[in-house]
Design a protein around this motif. Structure first.
Motif: not given
Lengths: 241, 260
Positions: A21-24, A47, A50, A148, A161-162
């Motif tokens: 998933v594109r989330y930092t 999050p 997300v 993460k 996630t990232d």
């Protein structure tokens, strides 16, 4: 007979495909918190919005040191000695998993005005309790740490996630490093001392002059004046028997 | 002769007036110093613990000097009206001794005020606040005094630490030895307290959410009264001494003009 065996070996690997998933994860930006990072805790933003596709998953937080983050394997199960807080950080435990939640804990969208945070390190009662490997205990070093989120369905990882940016905790200095010597005196104090010393010196000089002139007429002589009480002559009546 | 007689009469009147002012200022000095010694803001335990409580010594001297000024002013008035050389000599000598004491008080107050920097209080707070002492320690009373004073100051003035709550994070402290960083990023008294004396939201306080903890430092609340104290003693004393200087010079001149 070799080929079916190979296929059997390949199948489990294909089964565990984890969506990235594109989330930092990041430290809470709003509101500004005084305790955003302390010596043993830090505060992450929850999050929200997300993991919307994973309503059945358990969402775990994975905490690792920056240098051990790459050694973490997604197939490590939470609640086992390989991911226990009590054994972190060590060669066998490059990261620990904690702060278990489901999508119901992270409703989307986030209501305006709500403070949605996760405080990493807030549980102090289970730091030594090996029966609680998912303890959210205080961190023992200043880091830097990376975190993460990992979503698990059953025990299989399905989304991650990232890794966050490195999170550095505060280091406290010793109070002996505080210097308490004052840098010089204020101007007011110096002026006060100087003026008072001069005044006192003048008065002492005047007193000396007075002693010198005690018993003699005043200098100038012409400015004397008579005392107020005039000398009266008393008449004595002497009685003789 | 008559003219200089008039001059002396005027000088006499002026000196009597000067002594009346000295007497009143002496009473005012005594009252002011009693007010400071009574420590209405409760900061004395902190100064005592830093071993820098000489501004209190200056205030004590001020009390006695004030009385002395009042008594000597009366003596001076009598001496001037009677034009008695001996009496005036005694007056001048005693006044000079009082002048010297008051000078010491002013200089002490002004000098020691400069020692009371934020760093001094910060170091003392970190080393003494909530320090756990062995039962029979001599310093137990001092530690308790400092702890109670800080608790009172933090709750009453809605402040935390000397420069802010970050004092407790930036430095290790005696408090930190007995209270873990995760449970107590800063003391509980830094939280906003309700009527029962408990934090209104403990998690909000630990996180540092604005509105649930005291974000200001207490240095202003401490240094305000201390500054008033020191400047009150030092500069009012200085003003009295300047006036006394003029009166004494006039008295010396008057004394030299009295017919022996």
């Amino acid at each position: 007979t070799m080929l079916p065996l190979l296929l059997l070996l390949l199948l489990p690997a294909a089964h565990g495909k984890v969506e990235h998933v594109r989330y930092t994860p990041f430290l809470t930006k709003s509101p500004v918190l005084e305790g955003l990072t302390t010596a043993s805790t830090f505060v992450l933003e929850q999050p929200r919005c997300v993991f919307d596709n994973y309503g059945n998953a358990d969402i775990w937080l994975v905490v690792a040191l920056e240098k051990t983050a790459s050694a973490f394997n997604n197939s490590v199960r939470p609640g086992t000695p390989e991911s226990a807080f009590q054994k972190f950080p060590s060669d066998s435990v490059p990261a620990y998993m904690t702060l278990n939640a489901t999508l119901a804990n992270y409703p989307c969208p986030k209501p305006a005005g709500d403070i949605t945070v996760l405080r990493v390190g807030s549980e102090t009662s289970c730091t030594e309790d090996e029966a609680r490997p998912t303890c959210n205990g205080p961190l023992s070093g200043p880091g830097p740490y990376r975190v993460k989120f990992l979503a698990l369905e059953g025990s299989e990882p399905v989304a991650e996630t990232d890794w966050s940016n490195p999170i550095m905790l505060r280091t406290a200095k010793s109070p002996n490093s505080i210097s308490t010597t004052n840098e010089g005196h204020g101007a007011g104090m110096i002026a006060l001392t100087t003026i008072l010393s001069i005044l006192f010196a003048i008065l002492l000089a005047g007193l000396m002059a007075m002693f010198v002139f005690w018993g003699s007429d005043s200098c100038g002589g012409s400015s004397t004046f008579s005392k107020q009480e005039a000398v009266t002559v008393r008449r004595y009546n002497t009685h003789h028997v | 002769m008559a003219k200089s007689d008039d001059c002396m009469r005027i000088l006499q009147g002026l000196l009597v007036f000067g002594n009346v002012v000295i007497g009143m200022c002496g009473i005012a000095l005594t009252a002011e110093c009693i007010y400071f010694v009574s420590d209405p803001h409760g900061v004395y335990p902190l100064l005592e613990a830093t071993e820098n409580n000489d501004i209190y010594a200056a205030a004590w001297i001020g009390i006695f000097v004030g009385f002395a000024l009042f008594a000597l002013a009366i003596l001076g008035i009598i001496g001037i009206i009677k034009s008695d050389r001996t009496l005036l000599m005694v007056y001048i000598i005693l006044m000079l001794i009082t002048f010297a004491f008051e000078m010491a008080s002013c200089i002490t107050a002004a000098t020691h005020r400069d020692f009371l920097t934020p760093n001094l209080f910060l170091k003392q707070m970190l080393e003494t606040y909530q320090k756990s002492e062995p039962i029979n320690s001599n310093n137990k009373w001092m530690t308790e005094g400092v702890t109670k004073t800080w608790d009172k100051i933090m709750v009453q003035n809605h402040c935390c630490g000397v420069l802010g709550p970050s004092d407790w994070q930036e430095y290790t402290s005696a408090f930190r030895l007995t209270h873990s960083d995760a449970d107590f990023p800063w003391p509980r008294k830094c939280c906003v307290i309700d009527a029962q004396g408990l934090p209104i939201n403990l998690d909000g306080c630990k996180l540092g959410v604005p509105g649930y903890y005291n974000s200001d430092g207490c240095y202003d609340a401490i240094s305000g009264p201390v500054n008033t104290h020191a400047w009150g003693v030092a500069w009012f004393g200085f003003a009295i001494l300047c006036w006394t200087f003029c009166v004494l010079l006039g008295t010396m001149f008057y004394w030299s003009g009295i017919e022996y």
